[in-house]
Design an enzyme around this catalytic site. Sequence first.
Site, PDB file in Angstrom:
ATOM      1  N   SER A 170      -2.913  -8.750  -3.783  1.00 25.45           N
ATOM      2  CA  SER A 170      -4.310  -8.525  -4.151  1.00 25.45           C
ATOM      3  C   SER A 170      -4.951  -9.818  -4.675  1.00 25.45           C
ATOM      4  O   SER A 170      -4.873 -10.843  -4.030  1.00 25.45           O
ATOM      5  CB  SER A 170      -4.393  -7.381  -5.169  1.00 25.45           C
ATOM      6  OG  SER A 170      -5.692  -6.844  -5.217  1.00 25.45           O
ATOM      7  N   ASP A 297      -5.279   1.405   3.040  1.00 24.36           N
ATOM      8  CA  ASP A 297      -5.705   0.763   1.800  1.00 24.36           C
ATOM      9  C   ASP A 297      -7.156   1.110   1.496  1.00 24.36           C
ATOM     10  O   ASP A 297      -8.032   0.913   2.330  1.00 24.36           O
ATOM     11  CB  ASP A 297      -5.537  -0.754   1.956  1.00 24.36           C
ATOM     12  CG  ASP A 297      -5.589  -1.502   0.639  1.00 24.36           C
ATOM     13  OD1 ASP A 297      -6.369  -1.103  -0.243  1.00 24.36           O
ATOM     14  OD2 ASP A 297      -4.859  -2.495   0.507  1.00 24.36           O
ATOM     15  N   HIS A 325      -2.766   0.284  -1.338  1.00 25.34           N
ATOM     16  CA  HIS A 325      -2.927  -1.089  -1.827  1.00 25.34           C
ATOM     17  C   HIS A 325      -1.702  -1.569  -2.608  1.00 25.34           C
ATOM     18  O   HIS A 325      -1.690  -2.713  -3.078  1.00 25.34           O
ATOM     19  CB  HIS A 325      -4.183  -1.177  -2.699  1.00 25.34           C
ATOM     20  CG  HIS A 325      -4.651  -2.580  -2.945  1.00 25.34           C
ATOM     21  ND1 HIS A 325      -4.992  -3.452  -1.922  1.00 25.34           N
ATOM     22  CD2 HIS A 325      -4.828  -3.290  -4.098  1.00 25.34           C
ATOM     23  CE1 HIS A 325      -5.364  -4.617  -2.434  1.00 25.34           C
ATOM     24  NE2 HIS A 325      -5.269  -4.544  -3.750  1.00 25.34           N
TER      25      HIS A 325
END
Length: 346
Positions: A170, A297, A325
């Site tokens: 991320s 996601d 995610h």
Amino acid sequence: MGNRFICMKKKEANENGSRSKRMVRSQRKMLSEEEFLHRQALSMALHQHQLSQRFEGSMSRRIGSTSFRRRNLPDDLLSNEKQPPDFLEKIKTKNFILIHGEGFGAWCWYKTIALLEESGLFPTAFDLTGSGIDLTDTNSVATLAEYSKPLVDYLRGLPEDEKVILVGHSSGGACISYALEHFPQKISKAIFVCATMVSNGQRPFDVFAEELGSAEHFMKESKFLIYGNGKDKPPTGFMFEKEQMKGLYFNQSPAKDVALAMVSMRPIPLGPIMEKLSLTPENYGSGRRFYIQTLDDRALSPDVQEKLVRENPPEGVFKIKGSDHSPFLAKPQSLHKILIEIAQIP
């Protein structure tokens, strides 16, 4: 009549005795189950305590030194596929540095750490500044350099002839991009896991604009903002509500891992993700980058991830079906397999 009454009383007594025995057995079973659950909870607590041991220096936590044995791994972590005996010979760089994303900590990599160690590799996970069990106040972390300090200090201390494989999740993608720019000679490969693989002059936050809106709008209107320096000053961080986090980050993750995340997530410092990165072709551009897309996601949609790799092409792109995610929780085996595959690329 008297004998019949005596027999009835005896029968009743026997039934009461049997009922009492059943109740005792039932109570013993319940106590046994409670004791088992208590022991299981205690074992998990001890395991978590071992994971969160603090190490000396500016490194908040180095989990790579914690040993995981196969017999201690849950069944869903055990690989059914045997690695070929010579696969380690194909991996020149065996040190993996795992960098978490916004709100997470080194704890999120526990399955990946176990799997990599079982494969004979050497994973290390850091708490970035103000994350995980690092005691720094999140509101005081204003720059990407401050946020990435544990990683920077580690890379700076590496011997000249030693390289590592960086794995960033991320917004942790911004940290490994920053590291590629400043320590290109110490990074063998950089792996972006549904991460903010930004281009020169771009902010990590811009990648999430589709979900969160423009940075300017978010800074003015978001109900998730934290004002660590007072309401009359600019916001210093933000944190989603639990239900929103579950929907964004953990829509395919196991319930137990979601429960772990809900008590472990921390506020996200705004400064680092609002900072524009300065990336040069000579340093960042010379690095070997790989991208892992997550196809279920909701925080960083597949379309956005596709756009990232199209605008800033890496050397290779891999995809994980059915992952949210947090692939290290939702699809640890798939993630592990790809990490091993990338590590073996000459």
